[in-house]
Design an enzyme around this catalytic site. Sequence first.
Site, mmCIF file in Angstrom:
data_model
loop_
_atom_site.group_PDB
_atom_site.id
_atom_site.type_symbol
_atom_site.label_atom_id
_atom_site.label_comp_id
_atom_site.label_asym_id
_atom_site.label_seq_id
_atom_site.Cartn_x
_atom_site.Cartn_y
_atom_site.Cartn_z
ATOM 1 N N GLU A 51 0.808 -1.218 0.000
ATOM 2 C CA GLU A 51 0.000 0.000 0.000
ATOM 3 C C GLU A 51 0.845 1.273 0.000
ATOM 4 O OE1 GLU A 51 -2.564 -3.239 1.864
ATOM 5 O OE2 GLU A 51 -0.479 -2.543 2.087
ATOM 6 N N GLN A 114 -9.194 -6.072 11.714
ATOM 7 C CA GLN A 114 -8.632 -5.080 10.778
ATOM 8 C C GLN A 114 -9.274 -3.697 10.947
ATOM 9 O OE1 GLN A 114 -8.494 -6.712 6.724
ATOM 10 N NE2 GLN A 114 -6.447 -7.514 7.181
ATOM 11 N N LYS A 163 -17.757 -0.646 5.506
ATOM 12 C CA LYS A 163 -18.205 -1.647 4.537
ATOM 13 C C LYS A 163 -19.718 -1.627 4.345
ATOM 14 C CE LYS A 163 -17.389 -6.424 3.151
ATOM 15 N NZ LYS A 163 -16.690 -7.702 3.475
#
Length: 581
Positions: A51, A114, A163
């Site tokens: 990333e 996460q 999400k």
Amino acid sequence: MAEKSGADILVEALCDLGVEVIFGYPGGAVLPIYDAIFRSKRIRHILVRHEQAATHAAEGYARSTGKPGVVLVTSGPGATNAVTGITDALMDSIPMVVITGQVATHLIGSDAFQEADTVGITRHCTKHNYLVKDPAVLGSIVHEAFHIATSGRPGPVVIDIPKDVQVATARYAKPGPIQHKTYRPPVKADRGEIEQLVDMLAAAERPIFYTGGGVINSGPAASQLLRELAKVTGAPVTSTLMGLGAFPASSPQWLGMLGMHGTYEANLAMNQADLIVAIGARFDDRVTGRLDAFSPNSRKVHIDVDRSSMNKTVRIDLPILADAGHAMEDMLRIWKSRQHPKPDIAEWWRRIDGWRAVKSLDFPENGKEIMPQRAIKALWEATHAKAPIITTEVGQHQMWAAQHFGFESPNKWLTSGGLGTMGYGLPAAIGAQLGNPNALVIDIAGEASIQMNIQELGTATQYRLPVKIFILNNEYMGMVRQWQELTYESRYSESYSDALPDFVKLAEAYGWKGIRIERPDQLDAGIAEMLAYDGPVIVDCRVAKLANCFPMIPSGAAHTDMILQATEVSGIMDDEAKALV
């Protein structure tokens, strides 16, 4: 209007904003967005291997094209891995929008798998950030984020999207022009201030233009305006590391880069000037040296779009809050309307020519080993007609490239300035190559820095990018070793690389071509072989191990305390050089 998922709204908004390329890495918290990208097929996604590399690739794309870079990463480690590149973009004023996934809204704060406080983590390394909790506002937030990232002083903006917001539905309509309630960066300067500046320039006996990355960020027209301004005033021009290319290196008015590893003539001209006109530069500590000794007898004008940069480190006599290009356009118009003659500063130029005669960028050669400066000069001689895009890692090689690779136009020099991020060059080269597919893109690297993101060799292979890497291999973390030699009595603590890879074999393992150059008589042929190959190439150029980067202003010293190549042993300026001050 039919309702769409948050992920579809995001992709449509990005398309409406003209986004063509996204650099990213998928993970669970962004899978709805990746699915929307897969179904849309309107945006090209570049899969990096880390990333951090995604952010540097986006920086390289943005810096070389003038378009904002876009990054997409998952939650938790995906977001935290991107922080270095986000900070780098903030320091160097690179427009970038980073989209991060987040756990579902009902899980935020529960230490879910996460989960990371992305908004909190990035609060101090972004221009602005968002946590989006409603898909109905997602589209307008994306447009606003791009406005903030690209206007005023450019920089990174983070959009954190849980999400469940990516899955939930809402209506989306493309918004009109963004008119933010509080964020309204200045563009035009106050006319009275510009008139005052023009009068100061006309009356100055020892003027100098001190330019920075803000000139390049203002667009190609700003670089042309700077050239015209230098022509009508006759004043010398110097630049920060980030401003290289805004003014042509071939011009007789060009003094080279200033600062810690700047030229003798640039630093002494800054020290002895009676008027400094800073345009799109921020008086960084690497430029000023010891503050109480920085250009003590000059009046200082600062043109900058960022209000917070004014009087931050150096006291300014005339601050002008404006975009660099617009301010220079106004300066030229007023100069011409008043029919100012070209100032007679012949005596100033005679003094500058005396400092130039020191030839501070000269370096010793013994004919047996490749001096790194010679390698850069040979690379320039072989490529400058092609106007290549040069990226760098960070260290001695970066400074040697800045000193010896002359740039004639903007957006050709991509490097990490403010943060000094090792591992920047290779992903930045990948981003630049994607934004400029027909350009020659070369990453000038050190053998230590290149290993910070060496996994991105795979990215270049996957997308068939003909990036060239030119490694100045001295087996040391060279800048660390140089400081240890000069400051710590040559106690080389952990600066020697005991276990280097075979870069030629490594290149071949990734499907690249590998070339090794070990002697001065192989230099030109090796570079020619690199350029003749139409795919990606790594050149392992073995250079003198103990070469130092001079000239140099020691940390905390004044411009008049430069260490020159000829005085490397004593570490102070000799009497002949001091006499020229």
